[in-house]
Design a protein around this motif. Structure first.
Motif, mmCIF file in Angstrom:
data_model
loop_
_atom_site.group_PDB
_atom_site.id
_atom_site.type_symbol
_atom_site.label_atom_id
_atom_site.label_comp_id
_atom_site.label_asym_id
_atom_site.label_seq_id
_atom_site.Cartn_x
_atom_site.Cartn_y
_atom_site.Cartn_z
ATOM 1 N N PRO A 254 0.791 -1.233 0.000
ATOM 2 C CA PRO A 254 0.000 0.000 0.000
ATOM 3 C C PRO A 254 0.824 1.285 0.000
ATOM 4 N N GLU A 255 0.195 2.318 -0.548
ATOM 5 C CA GLU A 255 0.731 3.673 -0.590
ATOM 6 C C GLU A 255 -0.474 4.610 -0.548
ATOM 7 N N VAL A 256 -0.369 5.721 0.167
ATOM 8 C CA VAL A 256 -1.483 6.651 0.313
ATOM 9 C C VAL A 256 -1.136 7.975 -0.357
ATOM 10 N N HIS A 257 -2.073 8.481 -1.183
ATOM 11 C CA HIS A 257 -1.960 9.792 -1.801
ATOM 12 C C HIS A 257 -2.921 10.733 -1.079
ATOM 13 N N VAL A 258 -2.424 11.901 -0.695
ATOM 14 C CA VAL A 258 -3.209 12.861 0.083
ATOM 15 C C VAL A 258 -3.525 14.074 -0.792
ATOM 16 N N TYR A 259 -4.810 14.465 -0.814
ATOM 17 C CA TYR A 259 -5.266 15.588 -1.630
ATOM 18 C C TYR A 259 -6.041 16.581 -0.767
ATOM 19 N N MET A 260 -5.933 17.877 -1.114
ATOM 20 C CA MET A 260 -6.745 18.923 -0.504
ATOM 21 C C MET A 260 -7.597 19.577 -1.583
ATOM 22 N N ARG A 261 -8.876 19.851 -1.247
ATOM 23 C CA ARG A 261 -9.717 20.572 -2.186
ATOM 24 C C ARG A 261 -9.291 22.028 -2.219
ATOM 25 N N ASP A 262 -9.228 22.625 -3.418
ATOM 26 C CA ASP A 262 -8.761 24.005 -3.514
ATOM 27 C C ASP A 262 -9.805 24.966 -2.943
ATOM 28 N N ALA A 263 -9.359 26.207 -2.730
ATOM 29 C CA ALA A 263 -10.192 27.190 -2.044
ATOM 30 C C ALA A 263 -11.486 27.478 -2.787
ATOM 31 N N LYS A 264 -11.499 27.323 -4.109
ATOM 32 C CA LYS A 264 -12.686 27.612 -4.907
ATOM 33 C C LYS A 264 -13.580 26.387 -5.076
ATOM 34 N N GLY A 265 -13.180 25.254 -4.505
ATOM 35 C CA GLY A 265 -13.995 24.060 -4.572
ATOM 36 C C GLY A 265 -14.046 23.409 -5.936
ATOM 37 N N LYS A 266 -13.072 23.724 -6.809
ATOM 38 C CA LYS A 266 -13.094 23.192 -8.168
ATOM 39 C C LYS A 266 -12.585 21.758 -8.252
ATOM 40 N N GLY A 267 -11.730 21.380 -7.364
ATOM 41 C CA GLY A 267 -11.172 20.034 -7.437
ATOM 42 C C GLY A 267 -10.124 19.829 -6.377
ATOM 43 N N PHE B 175 -9.380 27.590 11.310
ATOM 44 C CA PHE B 175 -10.599 27.349 12.076
ATOM 45 C C PHE B 175 -11.831 27.812 11.302
ATOM 46 N N GLU B 176 -11.690 28.913 10.569
ATOM 47 C CA GLU B 176 -12.842 29.558 9.934
ATOM 48 C C GLU B 176 -13.154 29.018 8.546
ATOM 49 N N LYS B 177 -12.378 28.051 8.028
ATOM 50 C CA LYS B 177 -12.583 27.545 6.682
ATOM 51 C C LYS B 177 -13.038 26.084 6.694
ATOM 52 N N GLU B 178 -13.775 25.719 5.650
ATOM 53 C CA GLU B 178 -14.082 24.322 5.415
ATOM 54 C C GLU B 178 -12.986 23.752 4.528
ATOM 55 N N GLN B 179 -12.158 22.901 5.078
ATOM 56 C CA GLN B 179 -11.010 22.345 4.369
ATOM 57 C C GLN B 179 -11.230 20.847 4.148
ATOM 58 N N TRP B 180 -11.562 20.474 2.918
ATOM 59 C CA TRP B 180 -11.782 19.070 2.596
ATOM 60 C C TRP B 180 -10.461 18.394 2.268
ATOM 61 N N THR C 180 -13.190 16.386 6.472
ATOM 62 C CA THR C 180 -12.715 17.761 6.582
ATOM 63 C C THR C 180 -11.709 17.849 7.722
ATOM 64 N N ILE C 181 -10.859 18.859 7.662
ATOM 65 C CA ILE C 181 -9.891 19.067 8.739
ATOM 66 C C ILE C 181 -10.628 19.332 10.049
ATOM 67 N N ALA C 182 -11.766 20.036 9.976
ATOM 68 C CA ALA C 182 -12.531 20.326 11.193
ATOM 69 C C ALA C 182 -13.004 19.035 11.862
ATOM 70 N N LYS C 183 -13.500 18.068 11.068
ATOM 71 C CA LYS C 183 -13.941 16.792 11.643
ATOM 72 C C LYS C 183 -12.770 16.027 12.236
ATOM 73 N N LEU C 184 -11.614 16.118 11.595
ATOM 74 C CA LEU C 184 -10.418 15.463 12.122
ATOM 75 C C LEU C 184 -10.011 16.088 13.452
ATOM 76 N N MET C 185 -10.042 17.419 13.520
ATOM 77 C CA MET C 185 -9.599 18.103 14.729
ATOM 78 C C MET C 185 -10.569 17.921 15.890
ATOM 79 N N THR C 186 -11.846 17.633 15.602
ATOM 80 C CA THR C 186 -12.830 17.449 16.675
ATOM 81 C C THR C 186 -13.119 15.979 16.965
ATOM 82 N N ALA C 187 -12.451 15.073 16.246
ATOM 83 C CA ALA C 187 -12.631 13.645 16.501
ATOM 84 C C ALA C 187 -12.019 13.266 17.844
ATOM 85 N N ASN C 188 -12.447 12.133 18.393
ATOM 86 C CA ASN C 188 -11.904 11.646 19.652
ATOM 87 C C ASN C 188 -10.394 11.474 19.537
ATOM 88 N N LYS C 189 -9.661 12.139 20.417
ATOM 89 C CA LYS C 189 -8.195 12.146 20.411
ATOM 90 C C LYS C 189 -7.632 12.616 19.072
#
Length: 536
Positions: A28-41, A69-74, A96-105
């Protein structure tokens, strides 16, 4: 927009992955992606290492991100089984980063599914931790003596060293309750019960999040081809304890608390490194050179698929996007906002030439230096319609010109960055390797941006992240000076992430050169009130 609320570091594991291999386990290998600020991809942030024959991998590669804190970061995680050079899709997970930061531990556990599917193909586990930045490094030499696990029925002893650190928010919990994040794994030492793991150097932030009292776990494991790697033994310490004695030894204990060996550290030291900013503040400046590929493999301008195509509606081609996204970031650092601008692999008819040149000035003048990235962009647009695309693709001439310039100006406080925009494989690999090894002795970073869909395996080899680059005489580079990025990984997302990936290694490369030469930043006198008043 305001700045990020914090920098966070993500550590990734997978559990119970579906096995896509017939005679072994998935790699296995994991590729990590962030959605851009305009939500295009989504735009690629990076990839973990590949782990052989393991359906429950813990990856050592971590990812440092800005948390708003103030952004929705997918964020999206794609897991693949790597077979030679092909990728077989295991599954994706988004959050989202927010869900990750508020998850248990601050630990996100998600199902991996194929696009459009619902069946789980394993779990992905992502742990977040805040980042305490430090430029300091830790240097040490380590070896071990262990009780062997080998035998005719058990396989050989192939020990390797594994280092993990506790998460910063859990330092008050007991050792057994702490959640350790993997930060380093050495190569295995074949057929040995007295393995020498050698000398290592890593950032203090990587090892212990810049906290001298954060628990750090050292484990010695037995590498097995089948993917299960039994533990010889482990111990937990802190950087404060390890650095208090230049030479020290610790007992290794197995899961039952039994002594199974000893680990020895020599010359465990903390190296205080000046920062990139300190060198800039002390008077060092950056000399910038850009070289653009005009070989025929780019495609003629009239062809719809040409990488140099000039669009009537004003759209930018990939070369122009790369110039804009990277050039705009580099421009403030370039001395007097000037660039030396070259082309290679083409026939510069605009300059009156009828022969192919492997390094020509896009200015059309004897001096290749131009003012600002906007001028560089306009000169490219003029040159591309007045240049015959030819070839082959040679890097050596451009490298030689930059090397000669560095040698002639070595007494100046000047660090050089060479940005090469190219569409594919090069045809003077031996000469290029020789020159990169030579250039590694001088104040230079080489950034290569691959444009298009060609085979970039040579560029990956020049990057030297996996295998140390050597010249034709077998001599290694004195330091890593090449960074390769493929433009298409960022084409459908935020080009700001392209610039970030392209430039992220430059500060460490510059500081590494300075320290290798014993050059420390000199304190500059503060500006007097009278001088300050003249600027106001």
């Amino acid at each position: 927009m305001g700045g990020p609320s914090n920098k966070i570091q993500l550590s990734i594991s997978c559990r119970n992955l579906v096995d896509l291999d017939t005679f072994s386990k998935s790699d296995p290998e994991v590729h990590v992606y962030m959605r851009d600020a305009k939500g295009k991809g989504y735009t690629l942030v990076g990839k973990t290492e590949m782990i052989l024959n393991n359906l429950n991998p813990d990856f050592t590669k971590t990812f440092t991100l800005d948390y708003y804190f103030e952004k929705e970061q997918w964020i999206k995680f794609e897991v693949y089984d790597v077979d030679n050079t092909s990728l077989e899709h295991i599954g994706n997970s988004e959050t989202t980063i927010a869900k990750l930061m508020t998850a248990n531990k601050q630990t996100f556990i998600g199902d991996l599914t194929l696009p459009g599917g619902t069946a789980s193909r394993g779990k992905i586990v992502v742990r977040a931790d805040s980042v305490a930045m430090s430029n300091d490094e830790v240097s040490f030499t380590v070896r071990a003596e262990i009780q062997g696990q080998g035998g005719w029925c058990c396989g050989m002893d192939n020990p390797y060293l594994l280092i993990s650190r506790a998460r910063s928010g859990e330092i008050d919990s007991g050792i057994q309750q702490r959640d350790f994040m993997r930060v380093f794994q050495s190569p295995n030492v074949p057929a040995s019960i007295r393995p020498v793991f050698g000398a290592h150097k890593m950032k203090m932030q990587q090892l212990c999040n810049s906290d001298m009292n954060l628990p750090v776990k050292f484990q010695v494991c037995n590498y097995r081809q089948a993917g299960n790697h039994p533990l010889y033994g482990e111990f937990v310490s802190t950087l404060s304890e390890l650095s208090s004695h230049a030479n020290s030894q610790f007992p290794l204990k197995n899961a039952q608390g039994q002594a199974t060996g000893t680990i020895y550290f020599n010359n465990f030291t903390i190296i205080h490194r000046p920062s990139f900013v300190e060198y800039l503040r002390s008077g060092w400046f950056i000399n910038m050179s850009v070289a653009i590929d005009f070989t025929a493999s780019n495609g003629e301008l009239f062809e719809p698929t040409s990488l140099h195509r000039q669009y009537p509606d004003g759209r930018r081609n990939d070369y122009e996007e790369a110039i804009f996204s990277v050039g705009s970031i580099l421009e403030p650092y370039a001395f007097d906002r000037k660039f030396a601008l070259f082309g290679f692999g083409g026939i510069p008819r605009f300059a009156g030439s009828s022969a192919v040149s492997h390094c020509f000035n896009l200015s059309g003048q004897p001096d290749p230096v131009v003012q600002g990235f906007a001028t560089m962009f306009e000169l490219y647009k003029k040159a591309v319609v007045g240049t015959g695309l030819s070839g082959p693709t040679y890097f050596a001439k451009v490298l030689q010109i930059v090397l000669d310039y560095m040698k002639a100006n070595i007494q100046q406080q000047m660090y050089h960055i060479l940005l090469i925009l190219t569409d594919g494989a090069i045809h003077d690999m031996r000469e290029t390797k020789d020159l990169i090894v030579e250039c590694s002795k001088y104040p230079l970073s080489v950034i290569i941006v691959g444009i298009g869909n060609a085979d970039f395996s040579n560029m990956i080899a020049l990057d030297g992240d996996d295998v140390v680059l050597r010249n034709s005489r077998g001599e290694p580079t004195q330091r890593d000076i090449v960074q390769f990025v493929q433009f298409n990984d960022y084409k459908n997302g935020d080009f700001g992430l392209l610039a970030e990936e392209v430039l992220k290694e430059v500060p460490d490369q510059m500081v590494g050169y300075m320290l290798s030469k014993g050059i420390m930043p000199q304190q500059q006198p503060l500006m007097s009130q009278n001088t300050l008043q003249r600027f106001l």
